[in-house]
Structure formats: C-alpha cells, structure tokens
Motif scaffolding. Structure first.
Motif, PDB file in Angstrom:
ATOM      1  N   THR A  65       8.387 -51.768 -61.094  1.00 32.68           N
ATOM      2  CA  THR A  65       9.621 -50.975 -61.026  1.00 32.68           C
ATOM      3  C   THR A  65       9.854 -50.142 -62.284  1.00 32.68           C
ATOM      4  OG1 THR A  65      10.905 -52.875 -61.788  1.00 32.68           O
ATOM      5  CG2 THR A  65      10.773 -52.517 -59.401  1.00 32.68           C
ATOM      6  N   ASP A  66       9.068 -50.371 -63.334  1.00 32.60           N
ATOM      7  CA  ASP A  66       9.203 -49.550 -64.537  1.00 32.60           C
ATOM      8  C   ASP A  66       8.176 -48.414 -64.561  1.00 32.60           C
ATOM      9  OD1 ASP A  66       6.963 -51.140 -64.912  1.00 32.60           O
ATOM     10  OD2 ASP A  66       7.325 -51.432 -67.054  1.00 32.60           O
ATOM     11  N   ARG A  67       7.516 -48.190 -63.451  1.00 32.87           N
ATOM     12  CA  ARG A  67       6.478 -47.157 -63.361  1.00 32.87           C
ATOM     13  C   ARG A  67       6.894 -46.099 -62.339  1.00 32.87           C
ATOM     14  NH1 ARG A  67       0.181 -48.185 -61.711  1.00 32.87           N
ATOM     15  NH2 ARG A  67      -0.636 -46.300 -62.643  1.00 32.87           N
ATOM     16  N   ASP A  68       6.621 -44.839 -62.649  1.00 33.06           N
ATOM     17  CA  ASP A  68       6.926 -43.745 -61.729  1.00 33.06           C
ATOM     18  C   ASP A  68       5.943 -43.744 -60.562  1.00 33.06           C
ATOM     19  OD1 ASP A  68       8.867 -42.976 -63.515  1.00 33.06           O
ATOM     20  OD2 ASP A  68       7.742 -41.270 -64.309  1.00 33.06           O
ATOM     21  N   VAL A  69       6.402 -43.210 -59.441  1.00 31.69           N
ATOM     22  CA  VAL A  69       5.545 -42.999 -58.275  1.00 31.69           C
ATOM     23  C   VAL A  69       5.559 -41.515 -57.951  1.00 31.69           C
ATOM     24  CG1 VAL A  69       5.299 -43.368 -55.785  1.00 31.69           C
ATOM     25  CG2 VAL A  69       5.831 -45.296 -57.271  1.00 31.69           C
ATOM     26  N   HIS A  70       4.379 -40.947 -57.783  1.00 30.96           N
ATOM     27  CA  HIS A  70       4.241 -39.576 -57.304  1.00 30.96           C
ATOM     28  C   HIS A  70       3.650 -39.664 -55.908  1.00 30.96           C
ATOM     29  CE1 HIS A  70       4.026 -37.614 -61.567  1.00 30.96           C
ATOM     30  NE2 HIS A  70       5.083 -38.382 -61.398  1.00 30.96           N
ATOM     31  N   LEU A  71       4.296 -39.006 -54.971  1.00 36.58           N
ATOM     32  CA  LEU A  71       3.864 -39.012 -53.576  1.00 36.58           C
ATOM     33  C   LEU A  71       3.460 -37.600 -53.187  1.00 36.58           C
ATOM     34  CD1 LEU A  71       3.647 -40.199 -50.674  1.00 36.58           C
ATOM     35  CD2 LEU A  71       6.109 -39.763 -50.450  1.00 36.58           C
ATOM     36  N   ILE A  72       2.189 -37.422 -52.858  1.00 33.77           N
ATOM     37  CA  ILE A  72       1.743 -36.146 -52.305  1.00 33.77           C
ATOM     38  C   ILE A  72       1.874 -36.280 -50.798  1.00 33.77           C
ATOM     39  CG2 ILE A  72      -0.181 -34.554 -51.976  1.00 33.77           C
ATOM     40  CD1 ILE A  72      -1.169 -35.300 -54.742  1.00 33.77           C
ATOM     41  N   LEU A  73       2.716 -35.448 -50.226  1.00 36.89           N
ATOM     42  CA  LEU A  73       3.058 -35.561 -48.818  1.00 36.89           C
ATOM     43  C   LEU A  73       2.627 -34.301 -48.074  1.00 36.89           C
ATOM     44  CD1 LEU A  73       4.560 -37.176 -46.621  1.00 36.89           C
ATOM     45  CD2 LEU A  73       6.655 -36.043 -47.367  1.00 36.89           C
ATOM     46  N   ALA A  74       1.606 -34.444 -47.262  1.00 32.57           N
ATOM     47  CA  ALA A  74       1.134 -33.340 -46.418  1.00 32.57           C
ATOM     48  C   ALA A  74       1.361 -33.775 -44.978  1.00 32.57           C
ATOM     49  CB  ALA A  74      -0.336 -33.055 -46.680  1.00 32.57           C
ATOM     50  N   THR A  75       2.389 -33.236 -44.362  1.00 29.48           N
ATOM     51  CA  THR A  75       2.768 -33.689 -43.031  1.00 29.48           C
ATOM     52  C   THR A  75       3.268 -32.522 -42.192  1.00 29.48           C
ATOM     53  OG1 THR A  75       4.235 -35.187 -41.802  1.00 29.48           O
ATOM     54  CG2 THR A  75       5.075 -34.311 -43.864  1.00 29.48           C
ATOM     55  N   PRO A  76       2.992 -32.570 -40.902  1.00 34.23           N
ATOM     56  CA  PRO A  76       3.558 -31.551 -40.023  1.00 34.23           C
ATOM     57  C   PRO A  76       5.006 -31.857 -39.643  1.00 34.23           C
ATOM     58  CG  PRO A  76       2.158 -33.011 -38.760  1.00 34.23           C
ATOM     59  CD  PRO A  76       2.042 -33.426 -40.205  1.00 34.23           C
ATOM     60  N   GLY A  77       5.532 -32.975 -40.109  1.00 35.43           N
ATOM     61  CA  GLY A  77       6.908 -33.354 -39.787  1.00 35.43           C
ATOM     62  C   GLY A  77       6.939 -34.731 -39.168  1.00 35.43           C
ATOM     63  N   GLY A  78       7.956 -34.964 -38.361  1.00 40.73           N
ATOM     64  CA  GLY A  78       8.081 -36.262 -37.716  1.00 40.73           C
ATOM     65  C   GLY A  78       9.529 -36.689 -37.626  1.00 40.73           C
ATOM     66  N   ASP A  79       9.748 -37.979 -37.765  1.00 39.83           N
ATOM     67  CA  ASP A  79      11.064 -38.586 -37.602  1.00 39.83           C
ATOM     68  C   ASP A  79      11.815 -38.607 -38.932  1.00 39.83           C
ATOM     69  OD1 ASP A  79      13.146 -40.102 -36.374  1.00 39.83           O
ATOM     70  OD2 ASP A  79      12.262 -41.924 -37.215  1.00 39.83           O
ATOM     71  N   GLY A  80      12.966 -37.973 -38.980  1.00 39.37           N
ATOM     72  CA  GLY A  80      13.752 -37.886 -40.207  1.00 39.37           C
ATOM     73  C   GLY A  80      14.249 -39.229 -40.702  1.00 39.37           C
ATOM     74  N   GLU A  81      14.662 -40.100 -39.796  1.00 37.85           N
ATOM     75  CA  GLU A  81      15.143 -41.418 -40.208  1.00 37.85           C
ATOM     76  C   GLU A  81      14.032 -42.237 -40.855  1.00 37.85           C
ATOM     77  OE1 GLU A  81      17.246 -43.490 -37.131  1.00 37.85           O
ATOM     78  OE2 GLU A  81      18.515 -41.759 -36.703  1.00 37.85           O
ATOM     79  N   THR A  82      12.829 -42.101 -40.334  1.00 39.15           N
ATOM     80  CA  THR A  82      11.693 -42.808 -40.931  1.00 39.15           C
ATOM     81  C   THR A  82      11.389 -42.242 -42.309  1.00 39.15           C
ATOM     82  OG1 THR A  82      10.778 -43.275 -38.742  1.00 39.15           O
ATOM     83  CG2 THR A  82       9.283 -43.455 -40.614  1.00 39.15           C
ATOM     84  N   ALA A  83      11.514 -40.935 -42.471  1.00 39.90           N
ATOM     85  CA  ALA A  83      11.285 -40.319 -43.783  1.00 39.90           C
ATOM     86  C   ALA A  83      12.268 -40.876 -44.807  1.00 39.90           C
ATOM     87  CB  ALA A  83      11.410 -38.804 -43.682  1.00 39.90           C
ATOM     88  N   VAL A  84      13.521 -41.004 -44.420  1.00 43.41           N
ATOM     89  CA  VAL A  84      14.529 -41.574 -45.324  1.00 43.41           C
ATOM     90  C   VAL A  84      14.173 -43.022 -45.657  1.00 43.41           C
ATOM     91  CG1 VAL A  84      16.954 -42.273 -45.496  1.00 43.41           C
ATOM     92  CG2 VAL A  84      16.367 -40.019 -44.598  1.00 43.41           C
ATOM     93  N   ARG A  85      13.722 -43.756 -44.681  1.00 46.76           N
ATOM     94  CA  ARG A  85      13.327 -45.154 -44.902  1.00 46.76           C
ATOM     95  C   ARG A  85      12.167 -45.246 -45.897  1.00 46.76           C
ATOM     96  NH1 ARG A  85      11.379 -49.297 -40.145  1.00 46.76           N
ATOM     97  NH2 ARG A  85      10.981 -51.061 -41.512  1.00 46.76           N
ATOM     98  N   LEU A  86      11.192 -44.353 -45.771  1.00 47.53           N
ATOM     99  CA  LEU A  86      10.054 -44.346 -46.694  1.00 47.53           C
ATOM    100  C   LEU A  86      10.503 -44.016 -48.116  1.00 47.53           C
ATOM    101  CD1 LEU A  86       7.355 -42.489 -44.551  1.00 47.53           C
ATOM    102  CD2 LEU A  86       7.565 -44.949 -44.934  1.00 47.53           C
ATOM    103  N   VAL A  87      11.375 -43.030 -48.241  1.00 43.23           N
ATOM    104  CA  VAL A  87      11.861 -42.635 -49.567  1.00 43.23           C
ATOM    105  C   VAL A  87      12.643 -43.773 -50.211  1.00 43.23           C
ATOM    106  CG1 VAL A  87      13.483 -41.115 -50.766  1.00 43.23           C
ATOM    107  CG2 VAL A  87      11.834 -40.163 -49.150  1.00 43.23           C
TER     108      VAL A  87
END
Length: 103
Positions: A65-87
C-alpha cells in the motif's frame, strides 16, 4: 536436459525460448518501467466486464500500500460499474493510482 541450479527446473530449449521471445521481451519492458518509475505496472488489454475483476485482483492482491500502481489500460470499453470496481480495488492497494490510456 540440464537443470537450472537456482530452481531445479529444466533449462529452456532454444525452440521454447524463440517461441516465447515476445513474452520475455514484454516482461523485461515491464520490469524496466517498474524500476524506472518505482511503481507496480499493470497492463490491461481487454474489454471491461465483470469477468475482468478476478484476473485484475490477482495482479494487485499483493501490492504494497506504500507503492504506486500504474495501469496501462487499452480497452474498447465495457461496463462502467465494473470499471469503477477495478479502480476502487486498485486504489485500496496502492499509494497512488495512475491510469495511462494509450492513444
């Protein structure tokens, strides 16, 4: 076939190494990025749907939890609620979350 002394596993054959060369190159690029930016890099190339949660959780479950996370996200889209859950899952397991969306 000789064993790898560090792990007791068989060494890779030249054919296996050639077939997996792209994967090894990606792994090295990720390791170089993580070293350069002192973060955990996750690359997600997929549509975002509920089935995306489990593999994503597997990638972040052990992040400090003291380390940063960088997420490279290449997606055509999808479910917004799932995206919020992932974030939210990622934010709970890191100091700072940076999302990179390639053009």
């Amino acid at each position: 076939m000789a064993a790898n002394p560090a792990f007791g596993l068989p060494r890779q054959s030249p054919l296996f190494h050639a077939q997996q060369a792209d994967r090894y190159e990606r792994q090295q690029l990720i390791a170089d990025y993580e070293s350069l930016y002192n973060c955990r890099l996750i690359v997600m190339i997929d549509a975002i749907f509920p089935y995306s949660v489990t593999p994503f959780e597997e990638l972040i479950y052990d992040n400090r939890t003291d380390r940063d996370v960088h997420l490279i996200l290449a997606t055509p889209g999808g479910d917004g609620e799932t995206a919020v859950r992932l974030v939210r899952a990622a934010q709970a397991r890191c100091k700072e979350l940076t999302v990179i969306v390639p053009d």
